[in-house]
Design an enzyme around this catalytic site. Sequence first.
Site, PDB file in Angstrom:
ATOM      1  N   GLU A 119     -14.831   3.583 116.516  1.00  0.00           N
ATOM      2  CA  GLU A 119     -14.571   5.007 116.276  1.00  0.00           C
ATOM      3  C   GLU A 119     -13.094   5.360 116.482  1.00  0.00           C
ATOM      4  O   GLU A 119     -12.747   6.535 116.620  1.00  0.00           O
ATOM      5  CB  GLU A 119     -15.445   5.891 117.192  1.00  0.00           C
ATOM      6  CG  GLU A 119     -16.947   5.707 117.039  1.00  0.00           C
ATOM      7  CD  GLU A 119     -17.523   6.210 115.704  1.00  0.00           C
ATOM      8  OE1 GLU A 119     -16.750   6.676 114.846  1.00  0.00           O
ATOM      9  OE2 GLU A 119     -18.742   6.106 115.545  1.00  0.00           O
ATOM     10  N   HIS A 142     -16.785   9.951 123.384  1.00  0.00           N
ATOM     11  CA  HIS A 142     -17.917  10.007 122.457  1.00  0.00           C
ATOM     12  C   HIS A 142     -19.115   9.358 123.143  1.00  0.00           C
ATOM     13  O   HIS A 142     -18.988   8.274 123.715  1.00  0.00           O
ATOM     14  CB  HIS A 142     -17.591   9.271 121.151  1.00  0.00           C
ATOM     15  CG  HIS A 142     -18.812   8.933 120.355  1.00  0.00           C
ATOM     16  ND1 HIS A 142     -19.678   9.899 119.870  1.00  0.00           N
ATOM     17  CD2 HIS A 142     -19.348   7.746 119.982  1.00  0.00           C
ATOM     18  CE1 HIS A 142     -20.666   9.303 119.229  1.00  0.00           C
ATOM     19  NE2 HIS A 142     -20.499   7.997 119.284  1.00  0.00           N
ATOM     20  N   HIS A 144     -23.894   9.498 123.398  1.00  0.00           N
ATOM     21  CA  HIS A 144     -25.144   9.777 122.693  1.00  0.00           C
ATOM     22  C   HIS A 144     -26.113  10.532 123.616  1.00  0.00           C
ATOM     23  O   HIS A 144     -27.128   9.966 124.045  1.00  0.00           O
ATOM     24  CB  HIS A 144     -25.794   8.461 122.232  1.00  0.00           C
ATOM     25  CG  HIS A 144     -24.952   7.611 121.325  1.00  0.00           C
ATOM     26  ND1 HIS A 144     -25.214   6.282 121.064  1.00  0.00           N
ATOM     27  CD2 HIS A 144     -23.841   7.915 120.596  1.00  0.00           C
ATOM     28  CE1 HIS A 144     -24.315   5.802 120.214  1.00  0.00           C
ATOM     29  NE2 HIS A 144     -23.457   6.760 119.927  1.00  0.00           N
ATOM     30  N   HIS A 214     -26.419  11.677 115.661  1.00  0.00           N
ATOM     31  CA  HIS A 214     -25.651  10.560 116.216  1.00  0.00           C
ATOM     32  C   HIS A 214     -25.215  10.817 117.657  1.00  0.00           C
ATOM     33  O   HIS A 214     -25.614  10.092 118.560  1.00  0.00           O
ATOM     34  CB  HIS A 214     -24.440  10.276 115.304  1.00  0.00           C
ATOM     35  CG  HIS A 214     -23.558   9.171 115.783  1.00  0.00           C
ATOM     36  ND1 HIS A 214     -22.591   8.594 115.000  1.00  0.00           N
ATOM     37  CD2 HIS A 214     -23.471   8.528 116.987  1.00  0.00           C
ATOM     38  CE1 HIS A 214     -21.975   7.637 115.680  1.00  0.00           C
ATOM     39  NE2 HIS A 214     -22.492   7.601 116.886  1.00  0.00           N
TER      40      HIS A 214
END
Length: 273
Positions: A119, A142, A144, A214
Site C-alpha cells: 500500500e 491502515h 482492518h 477492506h
Amino acid sequence: MNSILDSRPALKAAVDDVAEVAGYLWQKGWAERNGGNITVNITEHVDDAIRHMPAISEVIPIGTTLPHIKGCYFYCKGTGKRMRDMARWPMQNGSIIRILDDCASYVIIADQPVMPTSELPSHLSMHDYLISTGSKYKASVHTHPIELVAMSHNPAFLGKDVLTRILWSMIPETLAFAPLGLGVVPYALPGSVKLAEATLEQIKDYDVVLWEKHGITAVGQDVMDAFDQIDVLNKAATIYLRAKSMGFEPDGMTDEAMKEVQDVFHLPKTRPC
Ligand code: 13P
Ligand code: ZN
C-alpha cells in the site's frame, strides 16, 4: 547486528511507537496474517550519517510521482509482514526508505532489505499531500477493523457523511476525538494507484478514510494519534452493532446534543450535526 536506531533515541522512540501500535492492532483482531500497514515520515530524525548511508536495495519505482516527498525518509512496514511480529521486531519486519530526486522512486537504506508494504502508493500520496499543506502529521495507519468493515458492506452507509453522523451520535467522545468524521472510498484493488488517488481526495477533508469492504486508513500527528482516531470510530461502530444485535435501532444522540458537544469542545464544524 548494528541498527540505524543505535544511538538515535528520537528515531528509536518513533519506531518503538510503531511497534506498540502494531501490537494493539493485532490484539484488537484487526491485523490477521499480514493485514494492515504503517508508515511514518522520519525525516526530522535524519542526520548527515543517515543521509550518506548507501542503498541496500535497487531503485524501486513508487508507481506515481510525488514532488513534495523528494529526499524524505520513511519507516515502512514490510509487505507480507505480520503486525504481531512487527510489534516485537520492528526493524526485521519493516525498513527505512529514502525517496530519490526523481520523486518517483526510492531505495531501502536500513536495517535490512525488507520490501515496503504493497500500500506504499496510498501512504506516500498522503504524506506528499500533508507535506504540501505544511501539516504536522507524520504517520499513516491502515488496518482492518472488524465492525467498520462490516458496516461498509451496506451501500446505505456509504453516502457522504452518512456513517460519520451515525458514529458521532453513538457516544459523545467520537465527535470530540474524531472531529472530522470518516471519508469513504469505493472499493478499489488493494495496493493500486486508483485506491491511492481516491484516498488522497478524501484525506483532503478527513483524517480517517474507510476503504469499502477492506479497511481503514488514517493519518495523524504520530502513530498513536492515527490509531486513536480509528479506535474511537470503531468503538462507535461496535456500539451501533451491539444495539442492532439486541434487536433495536439505536436512538443516537440528538442533533442538539451533538451541537452542544461541538460548541463546548470548540470542535471544527465541518460536517452537519
Ligand atoms: P502488506 O502486507 O503489503 O502491507 O498488505 C497488507 C494489506 O492490508 C493490504 O491492504
Ligand atoms: Zn488492507
